[in-house]
Design an enzyme around this catalytic site. Sequence first.
Site, PDB file in Angstrom:
ATOM      1  N   ASP A  44       0.765  -1.307   0.089  1.00 39.82           N
ATOM      2  CA  ASP A  44      -0.144   0.091  -0.046  1.00 39.82           C
ATOM      3  C   ASP A  44       0.954   1.302   0.157  1.00 39.82           C
ATOM      4  OD1 ASP A  44      -3.185   0.267   0.890  1.00 39.82           O
ATOM      5  OD2 ASP A  44      -2.024   2.041   0.940  1.00 39.82           O
ATOM      6  N   ASP A  65       3.931   2.278  -4.698  1.00 40.99           N
ATOM      7  CA  ASP A  65       3.351   3.432  -5.267  1.00 40.99           C
ATOM      8  C   ASP A  65       2.798   2.752  -6.692  1.00 40.99           C
ATOM      9  OD1 ASP A  65       2.238   5.306  -6.811  1.00 40.99           O
ATOM     10  OD2 ASP A  65       3.754   6.818  -6.777  1.00 40.99           O
ATOM     11  N   TYR A 157     -13.121   7.287 -13.751  1.00 40.14           N
ATOM     12  CA  TYR A 157     -13.131   5.794 -12.728  1.00 40.14           C
ATOM     13  C   TYR A 157     -13.748   4.766 -13.899  1.00 40.14           C
ATOM     14  CZ  TYR A 157     -14.208   2.546  -9.220  1.00 40.14           C
ATOM     15  OH  TYR A 157     -14.471   1.375  -8.276  1.00 40.14           O
ATOM     16  N   LYS A 161     -11.850   1.246 -14.872  1.00 39.89           N
ATOM     17  CA  LYS A 161     -12.325  -0.096 -14.641  1.00 39.89           C
ATOM     18  C   LYS A 161     -12.772  -0.829 -15.830  1.00 39.89           C
ATOM     19  CE  LYS A 161     -11.621   0.313 -10.173  1.00 39.89           C
ATOM     20  NZ  LYS A 161     -10.734  -0.549  -9.441  1.00 39.89           N
TER      21      LYS A 161
END
Length: 254
Positions: A44, A65, A157, A161
Amino acid sequence: MANRFSLMEGKALDNVLIIGGAAGIGRQIALDFAEKGCCTAVADIDQSALTDMTQQNQIYGFKADVSSWDSVSEMIEQVIDKIGSIDTLVFSAGITKKGELEETNWALWEKTMAVNLHGLFFSIKAAAPHMIGRKKGKIVIIGSGSAITGSGGGIQYYASKGGAFGLMRSLVKELGEHQININVIAPRVIESQMLDSLYPTDELKQTVRNKIPIGRLGRPSDISELVQYLSSAQADYIHGQIFLLDGGRTYQGN
């Protein structure tokens, strides 16, 4: 390299890496794998959340990252060096922000793609060679039902996706030949920090809840249980699929 965790029934435990696993859905996935005795690693970018998680649980933590190839490839090597292999790779990193075309500038578009899509590509590209060499592996991508419906976030977004769907499909033949399964879980409206950012009030959440036929929001555990199944031997014949987890909402036209 042996795990630091105990063996069960004389069999080596599976090694799992959850990228984006220090918060939200990824955190639940990591905790559930660890609870079941798997050797669990979490990567993370949030060092504070990562430290908090690894100090309280038997989980290895790695800062990375995902928008940087160098950072991801280095992290994968560190994970391999620490736990010996990656049997299951879960990609759960992601960012979102509501916005229509006029509100979406290049900086927002580029940042979202860098994390949600480039990060996914980097993660698979770095981890797959290790799986190919062992003729074994499971890759589970946490996508979004927004890529199907075009709602619930911003246009950047949805596009990122949708790109995850295409990337997964493009790898089905190549990875399948090496006994590596790859699948996508596409949730909608899951209780998480991301949901709180999109629907910050109880009233807004209730409005969404009213659109779900089964009458509740999704829980991180709903996603985690499916991830665990897809990473198991029982799912060896499930490959190249998209699983929409939305309580029936999408096909009610909401």
